[in-house]
Scaffold this motif. Structure first.
Motif, PDB file in Angstrom:
ATOM      1  N   ALA A 237       0.833  -1.205   0.000  1.00  0.00           N
ATOM      2  CA  ALA A 237       0.000   0.000   0.000  1.00  0.00           C
ATOM      3  C   ALA A 237       0.866   1.253   0.000  1.00  0.00           C
ATOM      4  O   ALA A 237       0.595   2.215  -0.727  1.00  0.00           O
ATOM      5  N   ALA A 238       1.923   1.244   0.809  1.00  0.00           N
ATOM      6  CA  ALA A 238       2.819   2.401   0.859  1.00  0.00           C
ATOM      7  C   ALA A 238       3.539   2.593  -0.465  1.00  0.00           C
ATOM      8  O   ALA A 238       3.715   3.723  -0.942  1.00  0.00           O
ATOM      9  N   ARG A 239       3.923   1.487  -1.078  1.00  0.00           N
ATOM     10  CA  ARG A 239       4.610   1.563  -2.373  1.00  0.00           C
ATOM     11  C   ARG A 239       3.679   2.110  -3.445  1.00  0.00           C
ATOM     12  O   ARG A 239       4.069   2.959  -4.247  1.00  0.00           O
ATOM     13  N   ASP A 240       2.434   1.634  -3.442  1.00  0.00           N
ATOM     14  CA  ASP A 240       1.470   2.115  -4.434  1.00  0.00           C
ATOM     15  C   ASP A 240       1.171   3.598  -4.233  1.00  0.00           C
ATOM     16  O   ASP A 240       0.974   4.343  -5.199  1.00  0.00           O
ATOM     17  N   LEU A 241       1.153   4.010  -2.965  1.00  0.00           N
ATOM     18  CA  LEU A 241       0.878   5.414  -2.668  1.00  0.00           C
ATOM     19  C   LEU A 241       2.011   6.301  -3.188  1.00  0.00           C
ATOM     20  O   LEU A 241       1.761   7.391  -3.709  1.00  0.00           O
ATOM     21  N   ARG A 242       3.238   5.817  -3.047  1.00  0.00           N
ATOM     22  CA  ARG A 242       4.375   6.595  -3.548  1.00  0.00           C
ATOM     23  C   ARG A 242       4.368   6.674  -5.059  1.00  0.00           C
ATOM     24  O   ARG A 242       4.794   7.665  -5.641  1.00  0.00           O
ATOM     25  N   LYS A 243       3.893   5.618  -5.710  1.00  0.00           N
ATOM     26  CA  LYS A 243       3.879   5.592  -7.174  1.00  0.00           C
ATOM     27  C   LYS A 243       2.802   6.503  -7.749  1.00  0.00           C
ATOM     28  O   LYS A 243       2.986   7.091  -8.819  1.00  0.00           O
ATOM     29  N   SER A 244       1.679   6.617  -7.066  1.00  0.00           N
ATOM     30  CA  SER A 244       0.521   7.343  -7.623  1.00  0.00           C
ATOM     31  C   SER A 244       0.835   8.770  -8.026  1.00  0.00           C
ATOM     32  O   SER A 244       0.540   9.182  -9.147  1.00  0.00           O
ATOM     33  N   PRO A 245       1.432   9.628  -7.178  1.00  0.00           N
ATOM     34  CA  PRO A 245       1.732  10.999  -7.585  1.00  0.00           C
ATOM     35  C   PRO A 245       2.641  11.059  -8.794  1.00  0.00           C
ATOM     36  O   PRO A 245       2.477  11.877  -9.691  1.00  0.00           O
ATOM     37  N   ALA A 246       3.643  10.144  -8.801  1.00  0.00           N
ATOM     38  CA  ALA A 246       4.585  10.142  -9.911  1.00  0.00           C
ATOM     39  C   ALA A 246       3.887   9.796 -11.218  1.00  0.00           C
ATOM     40  O   ALA A 246       4.126  10.389 -12.269  1.00  0.00           O
TER      41      ALA A 246
END
Length: 253
Positions: A237-246
């Motif tokens: 979940a944390a990884r997906d959250l970091r990817k979303s803005p990018a």
């Protein structure tokens, strides 16, 4: 043993397979001397270098050993569990890393296998096994312990639990689960791990084994499995959250 070889496949591999099958079937017994290279070359209809390559394959698997001198030659080896242990770990690690097994599948398998040892370990564990587990719990509680060392201690703790079952076949089978799967799972979850929670679960597990309570030990393993899966979900979940803005920024460009 089978002596007819297919010219379309690796000849040395076929010879090695024929000899390996003869060992497994009991047609070649421990400490029996294999025919000489020249004799096998004639039997299989190949060159001596081809036979030599086949013997190298078998030696790499610890199935044969070679001795020099007048009484030397190639002999069927007695394969020991500790010798096969490393092969099991390597094979499990490669299978998991190369075949992209999803985390929940690996976690489910790893704890199901270890759970099979819990009842036996509760009955058979020695004071040394318990002492090893307690020592790792103490090590894990040290504030300056690095993530890498914590993971090593985690593996050693579960290794003691498995070995406490007093069954070398189980220990060998679980080598891949404990020292192959577990380090890979630790690599994924270490950043989200609550050490205090893991230490508490390890302590409860050691207490259950000391009390010879196999059912309680299995429950502790179930809790550890659930905790590990939850950690993996948090990491994803944390990884997906970091990817979303990018990703959103990329679309805007």
């Amino acid at each position: 043993m089978k002596t007819e070889l297919s010219p379309d496949h690796d000849l040395s591999a076929q010879i090695a397979s024929a000899i390996r099958n003869a060992i497994i079937d009991g047609r070649l017994i421990v400490d029996e001397r294999l025919p000489s290279e020249s004799e096998m070359a004639e039997t299989f209809g190949v060159s001596r270098p081809t036979v030599r390559e086949a013997l190298k394959r078998l030696a790499a698997q610890s199935l044969i050993r070679t001795q020099r001198g007048a009484t030397g030659g190639a002999f069927v080896n007695r394969l020991q569990y500790d010798e096969a242990y490393g092969q099991q770990v390597t094979t499990a690690t490669l299978l998991l890393s190369m075949n992209a097994i999803d985390f929940d599948t690996a976690c489910e398998a790893r704890y199901a296998l270890e759970r099979a040892c819990a009842a036996l370990s509760a009955q058979r564990r020695s004071p040394d096994h318990l002492a090893a587990m307690r020592a790792e719990i103490h090590r894990q509680s040290q504030p300056g312990l690095s993530d890498e060392r914590f993971c090593e201690s985690d593996v050693a703790f579960h290794r003691a639990l498995v070995d406490g079952a007093g069954n070398p076949v189980l220990s060998w089978h679980l080598a891949g689960a404990i020292e192959g799967m577990q380090p890979l799972m630790n690599m994924i979850t270490f950043s989200a791990r609550d050490r205090a929670r893991i230490i508490a679960l390890h302590t409860a597990l050691a207490d259950a084994l000391e009390a010879r309570d196999g059912a309680a030990a299995e429950t502790c393993l179930d809790d550890l499995c659930a905790e590990t899966k939850q950690l993996a979900r948090a990491v994803r979940a944390a990884r997906d959250l970091r990817k979303s803005p990018a990703q959103g920024h990329g679309h805007g460009a």
